[in-house]
Motif scaffolding. Structure first.
Motif, mmCIF file in Angstrom:
data_model
loop_
_atom_site.group_PDB
_atom_site.id
_atom_site.type_symbol
_atom_site.label_atom_id
_atom_site.label_comp_id
_atom_site.label_asym_id
_atom_site.label_seq_id
_atom_site.Cartn_x
_atom_site.Cartn_y
_atom_site.Cartn_z
ATOM 1 N N ARG A 94 24.033 2.846 15.938
ATOM 2 C CA ARG A 94 24.472 1.512 15.716
ATOM 3 C C ARG A 94 24.416 1.059 14.362
ATOM 4 O O ARG A 94 25.256 0.361 13.754
ATOM 5 N N PHE B 191 33.184 -5.553 18.742
ATOM 6 C CA PHE B 191 33.215 -4.806 20.058
ATOM 7 C C PHE B 191 32.321 -3.493 19.864
ATOM 8 O O PHE B 191 31.770 -3.199 20.866
ATOM 9 N N THR B 192 32.407 -2.900 18.812
ATOM 10 C CA THR B 192 31.284 -1.639 18.587
ATOM 11 C C THR B 192 30.022 -2.232 18.749
ATOM 12 O O THR B 192 29.112 -1.444 19.361
ATOM 13 N N ARG C 202 28.964 -4.706 20.273
ATOM 14 C CA ARG C 202 28.697 -5.256 21.686
ATOM 15 C C ARG C 202 28.423 -3.852 22.750
ATOM 16 O O ARG C 202 27.576 -4.071 23.560
ATOM 17 N N SER C 203 29.161 -3.043 22.457
ATOM 18 C CA SER C 203 29.086 -1.752 23.104
ATOM 19 C C SER C 203 27.720 -0.985 23.000
ATOM 20 O O SER C 203 27.110 -0.711 23.947
ATOM 21 N N TYR C 204 27.092 -0.912 21.792
ATOM 22 C CA TYR C 204 26.032 -0.398 21.582
ATOM 23 C C TYR C 204 24.680 -1.192 22.158
ATOM 24 O O TYR C 204 24.077 -0.695 22.880
ATOM 25 N N GLN D 258 24.945 -2.951 24.921
ATOM 26 C CA GLN D 258 25.266 -2.929 26.169
ATOM 27 C C GLN D 258 24.699 -1.375 26.688
ATOM 28 O O GLN D 258 23.809 -1.436 27.745
ATOM 29 N N LEU D 259 25.127 -0.334 25.957
ATOM 30 C CA LEU D 259 24.460 1.143 26.063
ATOM 31 C C LEU D 259 22.943 0.839 26.142
ATOM 32 O O LEU D 259 22.342 1.387 26.991
#
Length: 173
Positions: free
Chosen positions: A50, A101-102, A104-106, A108-109
């Motif tokens: 990230r 979005f990147t 946010r995705s990290y 969530q992961l």
């Protein structure tokens, strides 16, 4: 719906599935600890990736702005076609959206990974990493105690996007 602990633990494999006798339990605990270490290491790697993604997007945004500034300073006259400026704005806002979005995705992961780590800690003698540490940090709810990085980093792409919109508005005036 099954909880994380229900999904995490294989009901067919327990200490009895390992070697018979007193060492079977020890081997089972050792396997749990090794999986726990692996999960913590993977969560740390996600955080490192990230940070690399943030560095990439920050460098990309800075490079695009510097390139536009250099290109603009080399041109005589002040007027640029509005469509060209608009196309540049769309590209820059697209980069900002991808960045947001990147992040946010990290986030969530990592949330999923920490739920698994917390469930693994249920079988360990100490619940230091998720349960104790997170509670000591007041679960990130008091910024004076701990301000999670994700609360800061998610605003950076939005700040860039706002600056781009304001810059566009100033240039087309």
């Amino acid at each position: 719906m099954a909880g994380i602990s229900d999904l995490l633990w294989n009901q067919d494999i327990g200490a009895s599935a390992y070697r018979e006798g007193p060492t079977g339990s020890v081997q089972y605990q050792s396997a749990v600890i090794e999986q726990y270490k692996l999960c913590v290491e993977m969560a740390d790697r996600v955080s490192a990736r990230r940070n690399l993604a943030n560095t990439f997007f920050l460098t990309l945004n800075s490079g695009l702005v510097a390139a536009f500034g250099a290109w603009r300073s080399g041109r005589s006259g002040n007027g640029l076609p509005v469509l060209l400026l608009l196309a540049g704005l769309v590209v820059l806002l697209g980069v900002c959206a991808a960045w947001w979005f990147t992040v946010r995705s990290y986030r969530q992961l990592n949330e999923g990974k920490f739920k698994v780590i917390e469930a693994l800690e249920e079988r360990l003698p100490a619940r230091a990493f998720v349960a104790a540490e997170w509670n000591a940090l007041e679960k990130g709810q008091n910024w004076r105690v701990y301000l999670p990085l994700v609360h800061v980093e998610r605003w950076i792409p939005l700040t860039f996007a706002l600056a781009y919109v304001l810059g566009f508005a100033a240039l087309v005036r």
